[in-house]
Design an enzyme around this catalytic site. Sequence first.
Site, PDB file in Angstrom:
ATOM      1  N   VAL A   1     -22.660  20.898 -32.139  1.00 22.78           N
ATOM      2  CA  VAL A   1     -21.493  21.421 -32.826  1.00 22.78           C
ATOM      3  C   VAL A   1     -21.568  22.881 -32.772  1.00 22.78           C
ATOM      4  CG1 VAL A   1     -20.744  21.862 -35.022  1.00 22.78           C
ATOM      5  CG2 VAL A   1     -21.590  19.462 -34.503  1.00 22.78           C
TER       6      VAL A   1
ATOM      7  N   ASP B   1     -23.487   6.432 -41.664  1.00 23.25           N
ATOM      8  CA  ASP B   1     -24.476   7.283 -40.801  1.00 23.25           C
ATOM      9  C   ASP B   1     -24.877   8.365 -41.929  1.00 23.25           C
ATOM     10  OD1 ASP B   1     -26.414   7.647 -38.976  1.00 23.25           O
ATOM     11  OD2 ASP B   1     -25.031   8.750 -37.715  1.00 23.25           O
TER      12      ASP B   1
ATOM     13  N   ALA C   1     -27.251  16.534 -31.586  1.00 20.32           N
ATOM     14  CA  ALA C   1     -27.893  15.358 -31.920  1.00 20.32           C
ATOM     15  C   ALA C   1     -27.851  14.631 -30.783  1.00 20.32           C
ATOM     16  CB  ALA C   1     -27.180  14.817 -32.894  1.00 20.32           C
TER      17      ALA C   1
END
Length: 510
Positions: free
Chosen positions: A140, A290, A135
């Site tokens: 990740v 979010d 992102a």
Amino acid sequence: MRGPHNIWRLIRTGATFERTGAMKIALEALDAPRSLRITARVLGWPFKWLGYKGDPSQPPVLRALTALGPAYIKFGQIMSTRPDVVGPDLAQQLRVLQDKLPAFPTETARAIVEQELDRPVDDLFSEFSEPVAAASLAQVHKATVRGSGDTVAVKVLRPGIERQFLRDVDAFYLAAWLIDRLAPSARRLKPRAVIEHFDSVVQGELDLRMESAACDEFHANTEGDEGFRVPKLYWDLSARRMMTTGWVDGIPFGEVEAIRATGIDMPDLANRVVQSFLRHALRDGFFHADMHQGNLKLAPNGDILAMDFGIMGRIDAYTRRVYAEILIGFLRRDYRRVAEVHFEAGYVPADRDVEAFAQALRSVGEPIFGHDASQISMARLLAHLFDVTERFGMETRTELILLQRTMVVVEGVARSIDPAMNMWQGAHPVVETYIADNIGPKAVIRDLRDTAIVLSRFGPRLPDLVNRALIRANAGDTEPDTAPLPVWLWLLLGAAGGGLLVALLELVAG
């Protein structure tokens, strides 16, 4: 940093949108007035050669946002959840910004982990994968903890992202200053306060120790919630620039057709998304701020799985009650009460007409009821709401910015699952429950009980406090007119009085 040199950055922003062809598309998607479209094109065209070229293989708006950097990517992430505002095609394009951005090398990620934990990666993890998601701020990796064999997700910040993000925010401060100077009517929106709030949120998101704490707290708050799960945090494998949580398997909420293919009740799932958010906000005052599709998955058993806790919101008990009263007023279509709550909370200046404000709120609320989402233009509705707040001098409530923004995002996610979903109908059960528990006789008794507990703690200080008050009341006398009571008597009265009051209130409440 917040000097005139930031004008260059703002000019380059407009130039990039013009050069990539995104300006026209963005203005049309947002249904901007024709005068604004003409002005933007006339001012942007001479400078288009100054804009970033971006990746020509990407669609124009996506190309512009990724070229401009992480702060702009964040804005695109929000818009990706609003197909009713920007259109389904553009929303689908922007979903790439949620977790499918270009990754940085795994070797760099491993070096960051080793630096942060001061141990070789191979001593910590028996397996450490290539990036599985990337992102705007971090990426990740899937890993296996050496020894325990637990499968985990390791989140690592992008190298140099702190400086890049803060540079973008710096330009936003200049934009806020220009709005203050050149558009006096917009000052009530507190543009600088909004940017300061955004800046503080970003600062927290760039320190993964804060996100680790948020994940741990959110996990504890929601552990008993049916149908909603938060992964476990591994404190010993987390630091400032990386964090480790339990791995969660599921279908990303962006893959709507794959979710539908499971046979799950789509309208019910859309309602559960909305209700989970409102339950956390109203019950706990601590919510995921979010909640876009990239941060939600559907577990094989139908649970909603939440990830990425860099942006969390908090609202105090009083504000939660005000917010709930406003929501329930809209749900009951009691616009007079909604208006009164705004005045009581100080959201609207006291010199305005409450009846006129109630009438204006009716014009906002009534078009929503009796229609599904496909019959409502959220862009026009938001524009109308903005006109109403401007006419009545409402100032931006900075403590509600994240809550309001998250409501927009959550509604967008829910509508992507069920286009006919109505936010108000989905919110009704949660808000009704909160109102019953927190606004009424039981809530009053509970508040009095809590107040009594606090007062009882002042027992040991009561003699000194009263003596001081008596001295001040005697207009220049150095001693009070009446002799003070013995300390032992004050202590006894304070402890006994507070204890009796607490016991009485608990008895009545029980």
